[in-house]
Enzyme design. Structure first.
Site: not given
Ligand code: CFN
Ligand code: HCA
Length: 541
Positions: A61, A64, A95, A194
């Site tokens: 969401c 998050a 995370r 974001h």
């Molecule tokens: S929201 Fe982003 S900030 S987009 Fe990417 S590299 Fe994932 S979903 Mo999980 S939280 Fe994580 Fe980053 Fe950019 Fe999210 S560190 S793994 S692919 N990510």
């Molecule tokens: C998030 C965080 C997440 C969830 C990862 C997952 C992360 O989107 O709220 O589903 O295992 O990287 O911690 O993307």
């Protein structure tokens, strides 16, 4: 068993077959057979749209994306969640963003600050409770900053978190207190969060420290969150090269790093999806240009370092960068060569958030492994299609209509959606277009690219294409393993990492080699499931 040869179109049809017609029509626009290689433009994919109710999405969401992703990894700001305890618990250490409290020792990451909203707060309002929580946190810790995060109920009952923040910020002059209207429902995914986080950090924090940090070749590293220690490895390499990273957004970052970001000469953008708004705002307001980098993969790391060297154009720096690459690469190459004897030709699928599904393809390629299907949970079209972009315009984050505004901001970004006259007018007005590549161009034609993949489609894809490894998150982990396919989490890295930089690449090669080579996955079916006659031979004494 009969071998069935699936064409990409067969696969797409199979994924859509079970849906009601209306749902199938919608999903058909988010499931794409790639044909970007060798073409002038990428095929269009629908992205950043609402998930159809009833579908089990992989997404998270808006809260998050704001609290967990962007602000969560900052160690010396107290992040208070205004909402039910479950929201706080969800974003508490899951995370795996790492911290090193350093000399000052200030580190609030292990804490879970929450107003623990109850029924009576929903009925009578929760502002007083929030105020009390901020006062308590201030008196206990005296932090430089306190951030407040809204969860869904806050928007529904109308608590004015910004008014509370303003009041207490005026009361405590040595503490910068501000809030984020990042209610979970506000966007279609993490992505809106974001954007909200970027805007508020830029408005309330960037530019606060007037004194420039010391050092040569000053950069900001944007969109690196130190998951599994990735940021530590990248910083080790920067240091060796003589590049000064003054501010990471936001892995192991501090209040002062954000507040000094305007002093950098260059912004290096690692995860474009989550932080492009800050990169653009730094460029528009302070004239700091940005370039895209990728430190996932040893070759990508070398390439990104050279790109930074080229930007500064100083022969001394370029030489030092080349020396570092020459020193680090032999060990990496040796391991890659060794694992390739086993991993070459194997296949992967990657379905993660907004940039890793792209970045990790480089790392797999170094092992001779091909990504046959991939997609993002919440990326926008540019992350797939690549774009010519112009610096974006700031979006009012307090507006209740962030979803529409995000789409509007996207529209403003894309040269491809402008007429030649509009492009010319913008260029004359001083906007510089720059080009970047998306995921589609990097994948073979015929590979299946899926936006906002769901549980049903994930299992179907795995059954049909039988990859050697499937990469996604915790919600997918066990359902995929039950299909007898190794699963690697590319969000939290399971318990591993770092995977960035040179040392990270070596870690990744070794782990993936063990994972795809393991025999255990062939034992998923019990002997009597494979050979029913065995059931009869088993006798209880
Ligand atoms: S929201 Fe982003 S900030 S987009 Fe990417 S590299 Fe994932 S979903 Mo999980 S939280 Fe994580 Fe980053 Fe950019 Fe999210 S560190 S793994 S692919 N990510
Ligand atoms: C998030 C965080 C997440 C969830 C990862 C997952 C992360 O989107 O709220 O589903 O295992 O990287 O911690 O993307």
């Amino acid at each position: 068993t009969k071998m069935v040869q699936w064409s990409p179109t067969d696969i797409k049809d199979e994924l859509l077959k079970k849906y009601p017609p209306k749902v199938a029509r919608k999903r058909a626009k988010q499931i794409m057979i790639n044909e970007a290689v060798g073409a002038d433009t990428s095929p269009e994919i629908v992205a950043n749209v609402r998930t159809i109710p009833g579908i089990i999405t992989m997404r998270g969401c808006t809260y998050a994306g704001c609290k967990g992703v962007i602000m969560g990894p900052t160690r010396d700001i107290v992040n208070i969640v205004h909402g039910p305890i479950g929201c706080s618990f969800y974003a508490w250490l899951t995370r795996r963003n790492q911290t090193d409290a350093g000399k000052d020792g200030e580190n609030y990451i292990p804490y879970c600050f929450s107003t623990d909203m109850q029924d009576q707060d929903i009925i009578f309002g929760g502002e007083k409770k929030l105020e009390a929580a901020i006062i308590e946190a201030y008196e206990l810790f005296h932090p430089k900053g306190i951030c407040i995060f809204a969860t869904c109920p806050v928007g529904l009952i109308g608590d004015d978190i910004h008014a509370v923040a303003r009041k207490l910020s005026a009361q405590y002059e040595d503490c910068n207190i501000f809030a984020f209207s990042c209610e979970g429902y506000k966007g279609v995914s993490q992505s809106a969060g974001h954007h909200i986080a970027n805007n508020q950090v830029f408005t309330h924090l960037v530019g606060e420290n007037k004194k420039s940090p010391e050092g040569e070749y000053k950069i900001n590293l944007l969109g690196e969150y130190n998951i599994g220690g990735d940021g530590f490895e990248i910083d080790r390499i920067f240091k060796k090269c003589g590049i000064t990273n003054i501010s990471t957004f936001s892995g192991n970052s501090t209040y002062d790093q954000f507040a000094s970001a305007q002093h950098a000469d260059l912004s290096c953008v690692m995860c474009h999806r989550s932080i492009n708004y800050v990169a653009d705002m730094l460029e528009t307001k302070y004239g700091i240009p940005w370039i895209k980098v990728n430190f996932i993969g040893a070759r990508s790391t070398a390439k990104s370092l050279r790109k930074i060297g080229e930007y500064f154009g100083d022969p001394k720096l370029i030489k030092r960068i080349n020396d570092v690459i020459a020193e680090e690469m032999p060990e990496v190459e040796a391991v890659a060569e060794e694992v390739r004897t086993r991993t070459n030709g194997k296949t992967a699928m990657i379905f993660v958030g907004g940039s890793r599904a792209h970045h990790y393809q480089d790392l797999f390629a170094e092992m001779g492994m091909k990504t046959i299907s991939a997609g993002y949970e919440f990326a926008h079209r540019d992350d797939y299609e690549g774009r010519e972009v112009i610096p974006s315009l700031k979006v009012d984050s307090d507006s209740r209509n962030i979803e529409e505004l995000t789409v509007e901001a996207d529209e403003k970004l894309f040269k491809a959606r402008k007429t030649p006259d509009e492009v010319k007018a913008l260029e004359e007005a001083g906007f510089k277009f720059k080009h970047y590549e998306g995921l589609n161009k990097d994948m073979d034609n015929g590979s299946i690219i899926v936006d906002d993949l769901n549980q049903y489609e994930a299992e179907k894809l795995v059954e049909i294409l039988k990859p050697d490894v499937f990469c996604a998150g915790i919600k997918e982990k066990f359902s995929i393993q039950k299909l007898g396919v190794p699963m690697k989490q590319l969000h939290s890295y399971d318990s591993g990492g770092p995977y960035a930089g040179f040392k990270g690449a070596v870690n990744f090669y070794k782990e993936i080699d063990r994972l795809v080579g393991s025999k255990v996955w062939s034992y998923m079916k019990a002997p009597w499931q494979k050979n029913p006659e065995l059931t009869a031979t088993f006798v209880w004494e």
